[in-house]
Design a protein around this motif. Structure first.
Motif, short mmCIF file in Angstrom:
data_model
loop_
_atom_site.label_atom_id
_atom_site.label_comp_id
_atom_site.label_asym_id
_atom_site.label_seq_id
_atom_site.Cartn_x
_atom_site.Cartn_y
_atom_site.Cartn_z
N ASN A 1 40.63 35.46 38.60
CA ASN A 1 39.60 36.21 37.88
C ASN A 1 38.23 36.20 38.56
N THR A 2 38.23 36.17 39.85
CA THR A 2 36.99 36.28 40.61
C THR A 2 36.66 37.75 40.76
N THR A 3 35.39 38.10 40.59
CA THR A 3 35.01 39.50 40.70
C THR A 3 33.84 39.66 41.65
N VAL A 4 33.69 40.88 42.15
CA VAL A 4 32.57 41.23 43.02
C VAL A 4 31.83 42.38 42.36
N ASP A 5 30.52 42.44 42.57
CA ASP A 5 29.73 43.45 41.88
C ASP A 5 28.98 44.41 42.82
N ALA A 6 29.32 44.39 44.11
CA ALA A 6 28.66 45.29 45.06
C ALA A 6 29.48 45.34 46.34
N SER A 7 29.16 46.29 47.19
CA SER A 7 29.81 46.39 48.50
C SER A 7 29.34 45.26 49.41
N ASN A 8 30.14 44.98 50.43
CA ASN A 8 29.80 44.02 51.48
C ASN A 8 29.52 42.63 50.94
N LYS A 9 30.28 42.20 49.94
CA LYS A 9 30.14 40.87 49.36
C LYS A 9 31.43 40.10 49.51
N VAL A 10 31.30 38.77 49.60
CA VAL A 10 32.44 37.87 49.60
C VAL A 10 32.25 36.91 48.43
N MET A 11 33.23 36.86 47.54
CA MET A 11 33.20 35.95 46.40
C MET A 11 34.44 35.08 46.44
#
Length: 185
Positions: free
Chosen positions: A163-173
């Motif tokens: 359940n890890t999410t990302v909220d923008a381009s070019n991101k690593v979570m």
């Protein structure tokens, strides 16, 4: 027709659509079978299929390999979809290509290109993003930012973990909001 297996049309035997040629090749929907069993047209098999050998799903230009119920609805080319409803979106305005989706409902709404999703529901909300990677159950685009009409549009992002999410381009979570640290020994 030579080598055609006759069929009964209700009143007489007529040429059938099955051909058994002189080379021991069976053709259904073709009069010139090229392999042991050559079927031209959509095929449905109700029951188990056992394959002992290589599966060559990419013999044609742009072919995709799709295995599982409801997979590959997105069409596109050179996709690999494995699992229940992987790459499912049938109503996408554009059908993505070069995607890899492994797991239940991975890349479910996707019409983007060159995405990789591994784990159930990974990148399931990645409607139009490209070059994204999601690994783990629910590793995805932030659902609160997702718009079913316009899609996420995020590109080149990596999400790893349950359940890890990302909220923008070019991101690593890495890890969801419950993760307190990332470390090693």
């Amino acid at each position: 027709t030579t080598y055609a297996v006759p069929k009964w049309n209700g009143s007489a035997l007529v040429d059938g659509s099955i051909v058994d040629n002189q080379y021991g090749r069976i053709g259904i929907g073709t009069t010139n079978p090229q392999v042991k069993l050559h079927v031209v047209g959509t095929t449905e098999i109700d029951g188990d299929v056992q394959i002992r050998g290589i599966v060559d799903a990419a013999a044609g230009t742009g072919a995709s390999l799709c295995v599982g119920q409801g997979v590959g609805g997105s069409g596109g080319t050179a996709n690999v979809a494995l699992g229940l409803y992987a790459l499912f979106e049938r109503d996408a305005p554009y059908h993505g290509s070069f995607n890899t989706a492994v797991g239940n409902s991975t890349l479910y709404y996707s019409s983007g290109d060159r995405n990789t999703a591994l784990g159930s529901y990974a990148l399931s909300n990645n409607f139009s993003g490209n070059y994204n990677i999601g690994i783990g159950h629910g590793a995805d685009i932030n659902a609160s930012l997702f718009n079913y009409q316009y899609g996420s549009g995020f590109n080149n992002s990596i999400v790893i973990g349950y359940n890890t999410t990302v909220d923008a381009s070019n991101k690593v979570m890495i890890g969801n909001s419950s993760s307190s640290s990332i470390g090693g020994q």
